[in-house]
Design a protein around this motif. Structure first.
Motif, mmCIF file in Angstrom:
data_model
loop_
_atom_site.group_PDB
_atom_site.id
_atom_site.type_symbol
_atom_site.label_atom_id
_atom_site.label_comp_id
_atom_site.label_asym_id
_atom_site.label_seq_id
_atom_site.Cartn_x
_atom_site.Cartn_y
_atom_site.Cartn_z
ATOM 1 N N MET A 610 0.812 -1.213 0.000
ATOM 2 C CA MET A 610 0.000 0.000 0.000
ATOM 3 C C MET A 610 0.846 1.262 0.000
ATOM 4 O O MET A 610 1.914 1.328 0.615
ATOM 5 C CB MET A 610 -0.934 0.012 1.218
ATOM 6 N N PHE A 611 0.319 2.273 -0.706
ATOM 7 C CA PHE A 611 0.809 3.645 -0.597
ATOM 8 C C PHE A 611 -0.374 4.476 -0.132
ATOM 9 O O PHE A 611 -1.311 4.725 -0.881
ATOM 10 C CB PHE A 611 1.331 4.159 -1.944
ATOM 11 N N GLY A 612 -0.353 4.870 1.129
ATOM 12 C CA GLY A 612 -1.519 5.529 1.704
ATOM 13 C C GLY A 612 -2.710 4.600 1.639
ATOM 14 O O GLY A 612 -2.660 3.464 2.111
ATOM 15 N N ALA A 613 -3.789 5.055 0.999
ATOM 16 C CA ALA A 613 -4.994 4.229 0.867
ATOM 17 C C ALA A 613 -4.996 3.398 -0.412
ATOM 18 O O ALA A 613 -5.952 2.660 -0.663
ATOM 19 C CB ALA A 613 -6.228 5.135 0.899
ATOM 20 N N LEU A 614 -3.942 3.491 -1.213
ATOM 21 C CA LEU A 614 -3.888 2.773 -2.488
ATOM 22 C C LEU A 614 -3.315 1.377 -2.296
ATOM 23 O O LEU A 614 -2.269 1.210 -1.656
ATOM 24 C CB LEU A 614 -3.030 3.524 -3.505
ATOM 25 N N VAL A 615 -3.977 0.377 -2.863
ATOM 26 C CA VAL A 615 -3.504 -1.006 -2.829
ATOM 27 C C VAL A 615 -2.827 -1.288 -4.170
ATOM 28 O O VAL A 615 -3.496 -1.471 -5.196
ATOM 29 C CB VAL A 615 -4.666 -1.990 -2.579
ATOM 30 N N LEU A 616 -1.501 -1.318 -4.170
ATOM 31 C CA LEU A 616 -0.747 -1.526 -5.409
ATOM 32 C C LEU A 616 -0.638 -3.008 -5.756
ATOM 33 O O LEU A 616 -0.547 -3.369 -6.922
ATOM 34 C CB LEU A 616 0.654 -0.907 -5.276
ATOM 35 N N ASP A 617 -0.620 -3.877 -4.743
ATOM 36 C CA ASP A 617 -0.562 -5.322 -4.961
ATOM 37 C C ASP A 617 -1.384 -5.990 -3.867
ATOM 38 O O ASP A 617 -1.369 -5.546 -2.710
ATOM 39 C CB ASP A 617 0.892 -5.809 -4.927
ATOM 40 N N ASP A 618 -2.095 -7.049 -4.217
ATOM 41 C CA ASP A 618 -3.030 -7.687 -3.288
ATOM 42 C C ASP A 618 -2.922 -9.200 -3.435
ATOM 43 O O ASP A 618 -3.123 -9.733 -4.534
ATOM 44 C CB ASP A 618 -4.457 -7.216 -3.601
ATOM 45 N N ARG A 619 -2.586 -9.893 -2.330
ATOM 46 C CA ARG A 619 -2.425 -11.343 -2.363
ATOM 47 C C ARG A 619 -3.135 -11.971 -1.164
ATOM 48 O O ARG A 619 -3.289 -11.344 -0.124
ATOM 49 C CB ARG A 619 -0.933 -11.727 -2.318
ATOM 50 N N GLN A 620 -3.511 -13.246 -1.328
ATOM 51 C CA GLN A 620 -4.147 -13.960 -0.230
ATOM 52 C C GLN A 620 -3.127 -14.253 0.862
ATOM 53 O O GLN A 620 -1.989 -14.636 0.586
ATOM 54 C CB GLN A 620 -4.757 -15.269 -0.732
ATOM 55 N N TRP A 621 -3.555 -14.093 2.111
ATOM 56 C CA TRP A 621 -2.692 -14.396 3.266
ATOM 57 C C TRP A 621 -3.136 -15.758 3.803
ATOM 58 O O TRP A 621 -4.070 -15.858 4.574
ATOM 59 C CB TRP A 621 -2.852 -13.294 4.310
ATOM 60 N N LYS A 622 -2.438 -16.767 3.338
ATOM 61 C CA LYS A 622 -2.892 -18.142 3.592
ATOM 62 C C LYS A 622 -2.675 -18.588 5.035
ATOM 63 O O LYS A 622 -3.429 -19.397 5.557
ATOM 64 C CB LYS A 622 -2.183 -19.107 2.643
#
Length: 822
Positions: A610-622
């Motif tokens: 994240m940069f501030g409120a922006l989600v630049l990359d999103d992955r499952q937390w297994k």
């Protein structure tokens, strides 16, 4: 005894006395004013439009002041005009005894005794030399406008006078102002008034309100055409902004007499065109279409007619979005009076108002002070540079805490303040630049290459309606095309000034430079067809679907309409993810989150960059830990509410009756403290269905230790033992605890049953032998004495086999019928 003294002098007819046209109403109080400054070093002067205070007072004070006199004038045109008029009075040119100083231009010399300055100049004078060496007096003209810089300048000047310069004279002048609070701010300064107007002004209102469906500009144009046909002389028309001025100008073509020249007047015009608007008409007369710039100390030659559209444009800052927007509002009564006075400057005049006399009462008394509505980032930086908090300075209107806190947070993010709120070396450099701290920060980092962009972002849009892409505006600096040539010229001139003293820096793209100024407005496009963006500061923004920039994944938003819910993007530029990472790599980080997903109705575990409120990359937390998942489930409970069972509700109600020393089991309190009491009892509940199936009774009971549980069972029992020994459940779900039992089993009861330490009476529902309610009471002894006789009369015939004694207090309680034969 109060040291304030108030001089109220009527100056009506003054222009006809002692010198004819050379005589002005303000002359009647000049001796009093000079005496007050000599004796006490401070004064408040209230004089209506046309009294002559702007050009007479500084000259009158010259013999009484040792050193230079600096007069603060809110607007550039008024500052220059005032200085030139005073110089002309002395038979000189501006720059000799009287001069002026404003950003990018100055006419002063070694012999200058009076300097007329604009607001930013005065602030820099005070910050660079708090003692104001060589200056004997400060005059704050047109203080009723309540600009942010005037409020700040007066606060700093008061502290400088108290701490460093007791001999510094302070004079506050205004046309429409409640003088009392200002005089109190100046340690009970003398108040002087000049009540006369140079010439009388007749006011004419509309007979009926302007129809809501009618276009504002058309109504104004009709009123102007009516006024110039009916009255001699030139006309001054007040409109909120340039757009309305241009539209009214077009509507008036061919509708005013041939000898009437139409002259726009607004702040963004070239100075030569502004001077043409205020100068006497070459032939015939003129119609000046002006913004609030003409409310000030300007005297516009030949004006005998004022047409007031009744609207004003103001900046409104939303601290939640960090954005300002211009709003058009009704004028205040004080502003209307100020405008009206313009018609009486040179001759008897008439003021036409685009509202009825009845509507006037609904106008606010005064416009809000700018400090109440503006972006306070610049103010926060100036306070830090001065080394004082807002509470330590004498503000007529204290800056609001919320916007000021937001401003300091932004400055800390720009590196201008440290975590303790102290100014940094970088912050001092920003304060020295004549720009908003955002743009100053961009200049300090990007250097010379950012000068044009800074100047452009500090101006109005030269390409209105040309799409949102900022690069189109930058290209217009080289190839103007349909761009506003006046704006382009001002941008180039300002960029030339800004380049002075700047360093070279590594090349940056337009997006990178814009992101330096607006790190909280980097936008990431949401999924879907609509070009909607999440901004790094947490707000939302939307772009027109047809815009050429609508497909960009990452943008920097440099201008919006400021709407608090979802702002419409008016200007933006694309930035690549690589550029974003290069600028803000230290602020981009991975976050592991377990949260409740309202759409999926379950806990989701993700790892997000994240940069501030922006989600630049999103992955499952297994492999998310169980406790983190459980906390996500608690978040879900806060959204869907607690899963109350009947048993849980009864238990919580019983505890609430115990009062002090017991947990607060109101639902809102329980939801706030879920982590404290429910977390160990969640088990594996992760979905909405599982959460709704939870039985929270055990978790609630666990909030009480053994002693408190024993006392609860004793004082607020779950059951009531009736006189015959039967265990009756107590219902605690209503407003009063309630028990239901047969009327006969309460025979002999002479004291009403209660529960809890405060002895709350039970609501007793008495039933017939057929289990139907026959009486509800919270006072059994009184029931036996009063209503029982009626109940007995009705029930003994219906239930003859059951006892209905005349005196129930003396009878034994029973659930049995009467023995046979009785």
């Amino acid at each position: 005894m109060s040291r304030r003294r108030e001089t109220a002098l009527s100056s009506r007819g003054a222009m006809a006395d002692k010198g004819g046209m050379d005589r002005l109403p303000i002359d009647e109080v000049l001796e009093e004013l000079v005496a007050a400054v000599r004796a006490e070093g401070r004064a408040v002067l209230v004089a209506p439009p046309g009294a002559g205070k702007t050009t007479r007072v500084p000259l009158a004070l010259l013999p009484a002041v040792s050193g230079r006199i600096v007069m603060l004038e809110p607007r550039r045109l008024a500052a220059r005009s005032a200085a030139e008029r005073m110089a002309e009075t002395l038979g000189e040119r501006a720059g000799e005894t009287v001069g002026y100083r404003m950003r990018g231009e100055a006419k002063v010399g070694t012999a200058t005794r009076i300097e007329v300055v604009t607001e930013g100049i005065l602030t820099r004078m005070l910050q660079s030399d708090p003692e104001l060496t060589g200056i004997g007096a400060l005059i704050f003209d047109e203080f009723h406008e309540r600009s942010l810089n005037a409020d700040l300048g007066l606060a700093l000047a008061i502290e400088a006078r108290q701490a460093l310069r007791e001999d510094l004279a302070l004079v506050v002048m205004s046309a429409t102002l409640d003088a009392g609070p200002v005089a109190a701010l100046l340690d009970d300064a003398p108040v002087l008034r000049s009540e006369g107007r140079a010439y009388p002004v007749e006011t004419r209102w509309r007979e009926t309100p302007v129809a809501k469906a009618r276009r504002f500009e058309e109504a104004v144009a009709d009123l102007v055409a009516e006024a110039v046909r009916a009255e001699p002389g030139s006309a001054l028309v007040f409109l909120p902004g340039e757009g309305e001025i241009r539209r009214v100008e077009a509507l008036l073509r061919g509708r005013v007499p041939e000898d009437c020249a139409i002259r726009p007047l607004f702040g963004a015009m070239p100075f030569a065109e502004q001077r043409a608007a205020i100068a006497p008409a070459a032939t015939g007369r003129k119609v000046v279409l002006a913004t609030a710039i003409a409310e000030t100390s300007l005297t516009i030659e030949d004006v005998r007619i004022v047409v007031d559209g009744g609207r004003a444009r103001r900046a409104r800052f939303d601290p939640g979005s960090g954005m300002s927007r211009l709003v058009t509002e009704r004028v205040s009564r004080a502003e209307a009076e100020q405008r009206r006075g313009r018609a009486g400057r040179v001759a008897e005049g008439v003021c036409y108002r685009l509202w009825t006399k009845g509507e006037e009462g609904a106008l606010p008394a005064f416009a809000p002070a700018e400090i109440e509505t503006a972006d306070l980032t610049g103010l926060a930086l100036e306070l830090a540079l001065w080394g004082a908090s807002e509470a330590e300075l004498s503000f007529l209107t204290p800056p609001p805490a919320g916007p000021l806190s937001e401003a300091r947070a932004l400055l800390e993010g720009l590196g201008a303040l440290d975590r303790e709120g102290r100014i940094t070396a970088h912050g001092k450099a920003l304060a020295g630049l004549p720009l908003h701290p955002r743009l100053a920060h961009m200049l300090q980092i990007a250097g010379i290459q950012a000068a044009e962009l800074a100047a452009l972002l500090n101006e109005r849009d030269p390409l209105r309606g040309a799409g949102v892409d900022l690069s189109l505006r930058m290209r217009a600096l080289r190839e103007p095309g349909n761009a506003d040539r006046g704006v382009i010229a001002r941008v180039k001139q300002e960029a030339k000034r800004l380049r002075q003293g700047l360093r070279e820096a590594p090349p940056m793209s337009l997006g990178e430079m814009a992101a330096l100024a607006y790190p909280d407005r980097v936008g990431l496009r949401r999924r879907g067809d609509q070009p909607r963006y999440v901004l790094s500061g947490g707000k939302g923004a939307v772009m027109a679907e047809e815009d050429a920039l609508a497909g960009a994944r990452l943008i920097v938003v440099t201008d919006t309409d400021g709407a608090p819910r979802e702002a419409r993007i008016r200007q933006a530029v694309e930035i690549s993810e690589a550029e974003l990472r290069g600028l803000f790599g230290a602020q981009i980080a991975w976050h592991e989150i377990c949260r409740w997903d309202r759409r999926e109705k379950r806990v989701v575990a993700r790892r997000q960059e994240m940069f501030g409120a922006l989600v630049l990359d999103d992955r499952q937390w297994k492999d998310a830990p169980a406790e983190a998942m459980a906390r996500g489930a608690l978040e879900g409970l806060r959204q869907i509410g607690l899963p109350w069972s009947d048993a849980a509700r009864r238990f919580a109600a019983r505890v609430r009756l115990m009062g002090e020393g017991y947990p607060d089991m109101r639902e809102e309190v329980l939801l706030d403290t879920l982590e404290d009491w429910l977390l160990p009892y969640l088990g594996g509940a992760r979905t909405e269905a599982q959460l709704r199936a939870l039985d929270i009774t055990g978790a609630l009971r666990a909030m009480l230790d053994w002693d408190r549980m024993q006392r609860l069972d004793r004082e607020v029992p779950a059951q009531f033992e009736s006189p015959v020994g039967r265990k009756l459940p107590i219902d605690y779900s209503g407003a009063d605890p309630e028990v239901t039992g047969r009327l006969q089993e309460f025979f002999g009861t002479t004291v009403h049953p209660t529960v809890g330490p405060n002895r709350v009476p039970l609501k007793v529902v008495l039933t017939s032998p057929g289990h139907r309610p026959v009486q509800v009471t919270m006072d059994l002894p009184n029931f036996w004495k009063t209503s029982y006789a009626d109940v007995r009369k009705e029930m003994r015939g219906r239930y003859p086999k059951h006892p209905w004694p005349e005196d129930p207090t003396a009878a034994d309680p029973t659930l049995r019928a009467k023995p046979r034969g009785t």
